[in-house]
Write a protein that holds these residues in place. Sequence first.
Motif, PDB file in Angstrom:
ATOM      1  N   GLY B  42       0.818  -1.207   0.000  1.00 23.12           N
ATOM      2  CA  GLY B  42       0.000   0.000   0.000  1.00 23.12           C
ATOM      3  C   GLY B  42       0.853   1.259   0.000  1.00 23.12           C
ATOM      4  N   MET B  43       1.938   1.228   0.753  1.00 23.21           N
ATOM      5  CA  MET B  43       2.798   2.414   0.835  1.00 23.21           C
ATOM      6  C   MET B  43       3.521   2.638  -0.489  1.00 23.21           C
ATOM      7  SD  MET B  43       4.239   2.151   4.728  1.00 23.21           S
ATOM      8  CE  MET B  43       5.290   0.743   4.426  1.00 23.21           C
ATOM      9  N   MET B  44       3.896   1.540  -1.157  1.00 28.41           N
ATOM     10  CA  MET B  44       4.531   1.688  -2.469  1.00 28.41           C
ATOM     11  C   MET B  44       3.561   2.300  -3.470  1.00 28.41           C
ATOM     12  SD  MET B  44       6.893  -1.690  -3.101  1.00 28.41           S
ATOM     13  CE  MET B  44       7.871  -1.020  -4.455  1.00 28.41           C
ATOM     14  N   GLY B  72       4.557   7.892   1.325  1.00 20.47           N
ATOM     15  CA  GLY B  72       4.676   6.599   1.999  1.00 20.47           C
ATOM     16  C   GLY B  72       4.843   6.773   3.502  1.00 20.47           C
ATOM     17  N   ALA B  73       5.610   7.784   3.889  1.00 17.73           N
ATOM     18  CA  ALA B  73       5.835   8.021   5.313  1.00 17.73           C
ATOM     19  C   ALA B  73       4.537   8.427   6.012  1.00 17.73           C
ATOM     20  CB  ALA B  73       6.901   9.097   5.505  1.00 17.73           C
ATOM     21  N   VAL B  74       3.733   9.257   5.333  1.00 19.36           N
ATOM     22  CA  VAL B  74       2.463   9.667   5.943  1.00 19.36           C
ATOM     23  C   VAL B  74       1.586   8.434   6.202  1.00 19.36           C
ATOM     24  CG1 VAL B  74       0.284  10.854   5.513  1.00 19.36           C
ATOM     25  CG2 VAL B  74       2.449  12.001   5.026  1.00 19.36           C
ATOM     26  N   LEU B  75       1.529   7.555   5.206  1.00 22.98           N
ATOM     27  CA  LEU B  75       0.703   6.361   5.372  1.00 22.98           C
ATOM     28  C   LEU B  75       1.249   5.487   6.510  1.00 22.98           C
ATOM     29  CD1 LEU B  75      -1.821   5.254   4.078  1.00 22.98           C
ATOM     30  CD2 LEU B  75      -0.415   3.850   2.597  1.00 22.98           C
ATOM     31  N   VAL B 207       9.479   5.840  -1.836  1.00 21.07           N
ATOM     32  CA  VAL B 207      10.491   6.122  -2.856  1.00 21.07           C
ATOM     33  C   VAL B 207      10.524   4.971  -3.868  1.00 21.07           C
ATOM     34  CG1 VAL B 207      12.967   6.314  -3.266  1.00 21.07           C
ATOM     35  CG2 VAL B 207      11.911   7.605  -1.412  1.00 21.07           C
ATOM     36  N   GLY B 208      10.461   3.749  -3.344  1.00 22.17           N
ATOM     37  CA  GLY B 208      10.465   2.592  -4.234  1.00 22.17           C
ATOM     38  C   GLY B 208       9.305   2.641  -5.210  1.00 22.17           C
ATOM     39  N   GLY B 209       8.114   2.982  -4.695  1.00 17.96           N
ATOM     40  CA  GLY B 209       6.935   3.058  -5.557  1.00 17.96           C
ATOM     41  C   GLY B 209       7.096   4.151  -6.601  1.00 17.96           C
TER      42      GLY B 209
END
Lengths: 531, 315, 363
Positions: B42-44, B72-75, B207-209
């Motif tokens: 989900g974060m990706m 991603g960090a917020v999630l 970042v990966g996503g």
Amino acid sequence: MAAVGETILEVRDLNKAFYGVAANDRVNFDLRAGEVHGLLGENGAGKSTLCSVLAGLYRPDSGEVRLDGQPVSLRSPHEAAEHGIGMVYQHFRLVPSLTVAENLVLGLKRQGFRLTLRAVQNRVAAIAEEYGLTVHPDSYVWQLSVGEQQRVEILKQLYRGARILILDEPTAVLAPHECEKLYEVVRHMAQQDHSVVLVSHKMEEILGHTDRVTVLRLGRNAGTVNTAETDAASLAAMMIGAEHMPEAGEHALRRFDDAPAVLSVANLEVVGDRGVTAVDGASIEVRRGQIVGVAGVAGNGQRELQEAIAGLRAISGGSIRLGERDITSASPRERSAAGLAYVPEDRLGTGLASGLTLEENLVLKSYREAPHSRWGVLSSRAIASTARDLAEGFDVRGARSQMAVSLMSGGNLQKAILARELTRTHDVLVAASPTRGLDLAATAAVRTHIRAETAHGRGVLLFSEDLAEITELADLIVVMSRGRIVGSYTPETLDIAELGLLMTGAQDQTAGPAESAAESQAGDPAGSPAG
Amino acid sequence: MNDTVLVLSIVSAIVAGTPILFATLGEILTERSGVMNLGVEGMMLIGGVTGFWAGVQTGNLWLALLAGGLAGAVLSGIHALLAISLRVNQIVSGLALVIVGGGLSAFWGNSGDAPLIQSFNGVRVEPLLPEALRDLPAVGPIVFGHDPVVYLSWLIVAAAGYFLYRTTPGLSLRAVGEDPAAADAAGLSVTGIRYLFTLVGGFGAGVGGAYLALVVLGTWQTGLTAGAGWIAVALVILAGWRPWLALLASYVFGALRTLGFTLQIAGVEVPSDFLNMIPFVVTFLVVIVVSANPERARRVGAPASLGEPYSREAR
Amino acid sequence: MSLRIGVEPRARPALPVRLGVPIASLAAAGLVGAVVIVISGANPLDAYQTMLDSSLKGWRPLTRTLVLATPLILTGLAAAVAFRMKVWNIGAEGQLYMGAIAAAGLAVALPSGTPKVLMLLVILVAGAVAGALWAGLAALPKAYFNTNEVITTLMLNFVALYFMNYLIFGSVSFWRDPQATFPQGKIIPEAALLPIISHRLHYGLLIALGAALVLWWSLRGTTWGFELRTIGDSPAASRYAGMSVRGKILSVLALSGALAGLAGAIEVSGVLKTLDPRAIATELGFTGIVVAAVARLNPLGVVPVAVLLGAVVASGTNLQTIGIEAEIVFLLQGLIFLFVASGEFFLSNRLVFSRPASAVGSA
């Protein structure tokens, strides 16, 4: 910094209560620079509470702590450490997967971003040399023996600049040769003007390795004396309050020489959680109608012995018989069916499932039997009716409520466990600390039930740290220390002062093979009177 | 020789492995603190859609990656709040992130007047090193031919390894994940460290996503990760929570994702589905083999408190 | 001096609080959802009106909701029963696929003249058995080596997913329709279709409801359920009472897998009529875990929660007609969980604000 002999730490009128029960009641304590100060008392006497306040773990309800004459507030372990107070707990606070050096610097603020363990190693080596604490800084903590881990804990406190070191029951986890090493370290520390608080309930340790002793009893000061000016007997008296003990033989003396044994434990050996021998060849025999009380300070193998008898812990040697039947390798359920009732020390969590209702807990052992269930289907009516009967018979409250038992009072829970265990067909009851934490009424009720067991010809093996309870109930008192049975008394041979010495390991009544205690059913006052 | 199948497939394995590497590294740091965040997928996705959006808006790769990471960090912050402070079951909370991240990214990616995909002008990703190096046989494309982000990821792997084992904050992180009670007693803030590294993990996944959307695929599409986040969860275990092994594992499984195509060219018929299965089958087997032997389990080194909430009172 | 915020557990709160907190949580989730809708340029009131109309208002929308809720009830039960014993089966996803594969395979393998009752019985049981066996792959290591089932069940999800993809997209397997131009599964015969109650609502719903009832009763009314709850609550007390934890791990994971497998079989038999990997891999297993968590692991609670989440999903397509992307529904699902889970925390704990007491304070 105080000079040697000057008071460095003072505690004035410390009060601390948990849930309304006073753990420390106007406790006073003072510590001098360069002394080893023993803190003696039974379990629950308030030693740990006092130490936890000093270590910044608990906040006192009232009272004052002064360091070098200045009042200080110790709001966290960190603040305590900043004031130079370090505590070594029985359960070490070390991270097993890290090395010794890593554990030493963990959480230290003055350490920079880079982990420079080389500098640490040099300082560690210096401290280790100074105090005789030999540990290799690169070893992983999980590879170390318990004694070595303890040395790391002490090293950690010294590394952090502790000048007051509190050692909580430091030898409880050590083998004898490791104890000697520890005492040497303690001596070194005192010589370097550090002050050491040695928390203990072992008499020899206090007498042999402290300068002064403060005794606590039931959360209050029982006295502070110079070690050189006291002896084991008077300390034991202070500690267990012998003057308040009921006189021996208060209840009718009964003889059991001819009664058949209902429970025989022979040469039992059990390994404890930390891999050390917890029960070391203990033998106990309980006869029909007899209450055998096991006296001893907690942590001397009682718990492991109980669990081994109940089948909850593997044994490494010896045998257990229930009447004629050998149950050494039987499952807990088979033992229960064979006639063993067990009231464990841990009420919520072992004796009762804390999230279940009282009704469900009352049938925890009989739910598979008719009428509570047939073909795997529970009969709520039968269960409710059993629960009602048990609750009535044992004065348990809340049997109808759907409340989880974790929210009920201790006395009620204990009565529920007794109700369940005692109404099952059984020949032997093993009860561990059955009245701990209960109010007077509940205590009286529990004791009445235990006494009633003997009237039905059953045997009772009673473990308790409360000597008054044991002397009041037991027909035979055996003393357990370091996993062994070190003495036994009948009410007529009972010598409270001597028993206190045995409990604290200051003496060994039998001085011979442990079995002799169990065999001396009539009581054999072999030990010499206390000095 | 630089366009032989072998060289090309190694290059494509590195490209395909890079998003997984970022996510795996992030999750390693999160799990090292004792928090398990199963919401990587989900974060990706949320990082992918945010990064892609930022790329479209700014045309700047670095800003786009930063935006993806922050998303991603917020999630992951939600997971931190639920799992660390509110002591919600970490498994359930992580899975909820997968659902939220998947839904939100799809919602955002497809809504609005002009869906993202149509307005994309492209983010320029140029190789970092001079052409002379890139043209060297074999090592040229494999070592010197990548875009700056790949080199950045190598730097981060090295930095993460250094951080974990050679710095005091790294020591604190390991201690919190292994034995929060001991770390607490040593004066560390267990909650603070866990929050921080849960956020760091989310950043890595984001970042990966973003890299996956902008560089590897060059497009946004709903659910574009296609399980990459789950592979990252598996690789954390296979890498034994170690950054260097994560690099290796990411490229090996990056290769698997492209291997089907490569093999087809080489005329070998291996169903791609079985190749896709490999990381999961291997992890499944490894976990069982490791657990069968406690001594082995210790050496592999899962953080001892992984997945368990900590509270000082409930010791 | 800073204010310390502590957390302490509280006793079971009063009924208004117990009902009010979840409702407030749902409202909060709706509010946050509304904000997202506003940001995306639509009117949240319209959106919620449309959702209500298209999912719960009237019989036809309701049947659509119930069709979507049916597999969620079963996967929710699968998670609830395992989680009750603190066995973290997060493999319902894969167990569901295996159930679907088994059911679809047998449906096309059996002679099409097989009586409907027999046919349905065989494929549904086969689905459940397949799910149970797939869960067993994780249960055996858990029972004998204490292998972490979170990882094993999670990994098996993807093994099952790719296996299913292989059967339809990666090969000309028995499951695949050889005549079709595009890869797709064989259509299962009429006899293997679950009968319809109304519109597209099939009898799978009744099976799911029955399962919920049976499970609810089993947990309360059988020795099996009693042991399961005791082990989940206090492992030490269950050993003390003489219960076998190992056997229970095996049976609970098998049952959990069977429920998920049954969900897969019912999807094939009642909705898809073929093994369609794309249509079945919609995270029904993962959503089931969220359903179970929101329902506090109560089998009866699973039903309304599954219907609620099913309603949210059902309204997705209609939202598109007023210009809101259908995927918002997954966001809403997640928000519902996040808020209910936080609400749950405040139901069982209270915050205490205190100023740090000075250690030198006097009484």
